[in-house]
Design a protein around this motif. Structure first.
Motif, PDB file in Angstrom:
ATOM      1  N   ALA A 301       0.835  -1.203   0.000  1.00 38.71           N
ATOM      2  CA  ALA A 301       0.000   0.000   0.000  1.00 38.71           C
ATOM      3  C   ALA A 301       0.874   1.259   0.000  1.00 38.71           C
ATOM      4  CB  ALA A 301      -0.926  -0.004   1.211  1.00 38.71           C
ATOM      5  N   ALA A 302       2.005   1.183   0.712  1.00 40.49           N
ATOM      6  CA  ALA A 302       2.908   2.332   0.779  1.00 40.49           C
ATOM      7  C   ALA A 302       3.738   2.468  -0.497  1.00 40.49           C
ATOM      8  CB  ALA A 302       3.835   2.195   1.990  1.00 40.49           C
ATOM      9  N   GLN A 303       3.452   1.623  -1.486  1.00 39.75           N
ATOM     10  CA  GLN A 303       4.206   1.591  -2.737  1.00 39.75           C
ATOM     11  C   GLN A 303       5.716   1.499  -2.506  1.00 39.75           C
ATOM     12  OE1 GLN A 303       2.087   5.001  -4.762  1.00 39.75           O
ATOM     13  NE2 GLN A 303       1.646   3.314  -6.188  1.00 39.75           N
ATOM     14  N   ALA A 304       6.089   0.785  -1.463  1.00 35.97           N
ATOM     15  CA  ALA A 304       7.513   0.534  -1.236  1.00 35.97           C
ATOM     16  C   ALA A 304       8.040  -0.224  -2.455  1.00 35.97           C
ATOM     17  CB  ALA A 304       7.706  -0.292   0.026  1.00 35.97           C
ATOM     18  N   PRO A 305       9.168   0.200  -3.008  1.00 42.48           N
ATOM     19  CA  PRO A 305       9.699  -0.472  -4.212  1.00 42.48           C
ATOM     20  C   PRO A 305      10.372  -1.799  -3.871  1.00 42.48           C
ATOM     21  CG  PRO A 305      11.126   1.341  -3.574  1.00 42.48           C
ATOM     22  CD  PRO A 305       9.974   1.347  -2.602  1.00 42.48           C
ATOM     23  N   ILE A 306       9.547  -2.723  -3.395  1.00 41.60           N
ATOM     24  CA  ILE A 306      10.045  -4.053  -3.011  1.00 41.60           C
ATOM     25  C   ILE A 306       9.454  -5.057  -4.000  1.00 41.60           C
ATOM     26  CG2 ILE A 306      10.010  -5.834  -1.227  1.00 41.60           C
ATOM     27  CD1 ILE A 306       9.784  -3.557   0.851  1.00 41.60           C
TER      28      ILE A 306
END
Lengths: 445, 445
Positions: A301-306
């Motif tokens: 949801a946090a658009q972490a680039p993982i």
């Protein structure tokens, strides 16, 4: 494959009961069904798993001479029982929902019909296998639902409850849609892809972090995912960038980095920038460290680039619901339906079938639980899989089970695809089944 | 005994790291320690367990030709690694706290010193065994503490996480003070007493409950514990009373009854009265059904006339804390101390020892965590158990471990014997260890 297991892997009461059954020649056909009484409060659905291992146990049902010798000598059993066990093998029928099928409370997923002693003896091990794989597949499916398009890898072997739990969790999570596992043995046993690169100890065994990265890359040139959080995550990422040209000269690409501690979203954003600016836009970011579906959902949801997640302990122990309220209950003996009426534990009698109905868009709408010979509108979920002790078809390939599970998850009602508890899925009990229960209670059957 | 396990029962990264270690001849002595970072919020102490199985794994450390063949063919490993693994066996030293010892956070319970590849390779399986048995022994100890004088039996095999979990839970709970288990195989494997009589299915397979009781008694005349809650608990007790004279004529005594549902305290009071008035004052009452230490404590506090408890799922899955935050970390390599500094996961470097101090009445007062060569007042808890790959003494008999655990539990501070969270037990870190950590951080070591 089935992890080796002994027929002594059972509860003592199965054998003391068998002593009674054998003594009184109670060998008529008995039907037992495995089902979950009530879903955990944190589950909207369950995913059936473990049938393959359960069938393997039935196929291999034989006491070894060592086991028989122990039974003879332990002082608890009569010669008649030991002689009976010496000749024992499984001659029964099994009906089941295919592995990977979504199911709900009170719906049988496996039904065994066999002479009473056989069907009774296998209770403990069948529950042990069906319970655990279903538990883990159902837990894993939640991560699969919240992280579409992400690489999900089972990292749980070390804190799974023993060896078999680690291996069966690898299978159950793969079946539910994971990409693979860190557990090496799952590759030869189940054909599951395996993943893994390095631990902190590899870095710590070197005096210099860059030297550790470099040596790892030379030793594993096709699998260069570098763990960068041993001392300082962003500094680690910078070292990866400065190492990359040297590796490139030798024809080695850096495939990615792994983060294992701290604020993963924050580190991922910073590391992504460092990698991108350093010409490593193709290197993936893989995250691990006490993850579960809730944390994964937050990161997504946090658009972490993982790009991928290693999910371990909390999945392999199903930490928020480490067991299911399941049972394997006698529903019929000698052609007559049976029912347990203990307080809070009453069961539906007889051989049952589950019919599923779908909405116009193909989503599951409701199920009906009924007796076997009471055809209903909808798709019957329970199918014959073993007859007279022989499988009706070869083992279903794990890839096919995985595809079936994937399809099942897409057909869940929207509200049940969420991590939060949704409305109870409607499981109706047919009039025929209610009438049967009443007749059993009134001793008319 | 050790359940069979393959050396492929490891995480892939152990092998990819070994590929690096072997390539660069990094075979100096490495020291790893197993410890728990932080106790679960519902535990006041932990009980060390699993050392026996861990040592068995080290003694048997050999790749089979099948495994080597798979490693050769899987496309991930170089010939040099496979050749290395072919010759591999364990040549290291192990120090440990005896099984059954109470311990706290940050205190190592097992220390392995061996050439780096050996000490690294075994990480996954050592954690897998030590974690699980410690988890269950620590959970089981809570039931032992609240139910002095009661018969406690492990009933968890069916919902334990796989076969090995069920068997090791039987061992771990017995070690912690349980009287035995329902898991038959635990008898030949570990010499643990086994318990069990009948399930509801035995009753249900008969048309008449009394007939079922009677047949069971004739078939198992030395072990007559009758399950009386299938239909109506008190009616079941009355049937037991009316059956007793008939059995007595044949020289058979009724040893007891089991309750498995409903309000156990209420049923136990009523059933006790029925049995006493029916001349069965010697028959015991055994209770089961979703029990854990909290419910057992309530039943004991309510003076429910229950003589024994079968405790299953919640213990074998350690339901309130299904895993421990444990690690097996590199603390020294090539004679130099090492330390992981990842956020929230920093470790104490070097080879460590734990000294324990006691009050005048023999109760544990405080521990001091220090480096190995820093003698302190108190009892050193970590002792050598394996040298150059060989055990220094034969396996400790389980009875002796159980006695040690019993003694340890009596020496816990009063506040930590309760189920509620007590004050943190004082574990002091010595000046020598703090200085060492500082020196490692400042790269002076």
């Amino acid at each position: 494959m089935n992890p080796p297991s002994s027929l002594l892997l059972t509860d003592l009461y199965q054998l003391t009961m068998l002593q009674g059954y054998v003594e009184y020649e109670m060998e008529e056909q008995a039907t037992f069904e495995f089902f979950v009484r009530k879903l955990p409060s944190t589950r909207n659905f369950l995913l059936a798993a473990g049938l393959e291992q359960a069938l393997s146990v039935l196929e291999a049902l034989r006491f070894t001479s060592e086991e028989l010798e122990w039974l003879s000598g332990c002082g608890l059993f009569r010669r008649t029982l030991v002689d009976y066990l010496e000749k024992l093998h499984f001659t029964g029928d099994v009906y089941a929902m295919p592995e990977g099928t979504v199911f709900f409370s009170d719906e049988p997923i496996v039904r065994v019909t066999a002479p009473l002693p056989q069907a009774q003896l296998v209770e403990t091990r069948l529950i042990n296998l069906l319970h655990f794989e279903t538990l883990i597949a159902s837990k894993a499916a939640r991560s699969v639902l919240v992280a579409p398009g992400k690489l999900l890898v089972d990292f749980g072997l070390r804190r799974a409850h023993g060896a078999e739990a680690g291996l069966l969790a690898a299978r159950a999570s793969y079946l539910a849609g994971f990409s693979g596992t860190s557990a090496v043995q799952a590759a030869p046993l189940f054909g599951i892809p395996i993943y893994g690169t390095m631990a902190h100890s590899f870095i710590q065994a070197h005096d210099d972090e860059t030297a550790a990265f470099e040596r790892f890359a030379y030793a594993n040139p096709d699998n260069v995912v570098l763990l960068i959080d041993t001392y300082d995550t962003e500094a680690g990422a910078a070292k990866v960038v400065s190492l990359a040209p040297r590796l490139r000269q030798k024809g080695i690409s850096i495939n990615g980095v792994r983060l294992d501690s701290g604020d993963l979203a924050d580190h991922a954003h910073k590391v992504r920038r460092i990698l991108d600016e350093g010409g490593l836009a193709d290197a993936v970011i893989f995250a691990s460290g006490n993850l579960d579906e809730s944390i994964v959902r937050q990161l997504v949801a946090a658009q972490a680039p993982i790009d991928g997640f290693g999910i371990g302990t909390r999945m392999d122990t199903s930490a928020d619901a480490p067991s299911l309220d399941c049972a394997y209950k006698l529903e019929e003996y000698g052609g007559r339906p049976r029912r347990k009426r203990s307080e809070g534990k009453a069961t539906w009698p007889g051989r049952k079938q589950v019919y599923r109905r779908y909405d116009a868009d193909g989503r599951m709408r409701s199920d009906i639980l009924t007796v076997e010979d009471d055809p209903q509108e909808g798709e019957p979920l329970i199918q014959p899989v073993m007859r007279a002790g022989k499988r009706l078809q070869a083992s279903v390939p794990l890839a096919a089970i995985r595809e079936h599970a994937r399809n099942q998850l897409t057909r869940l009602p929207h509200a049940l695809q969420a991590l939060e508890k949704g409305p109870d899925y409607p499981v109706h009990v047919s009039t025929a089944l209610r009438d049967l229960a009443k007749a059993v209670d009134e001793h008319r059957l």
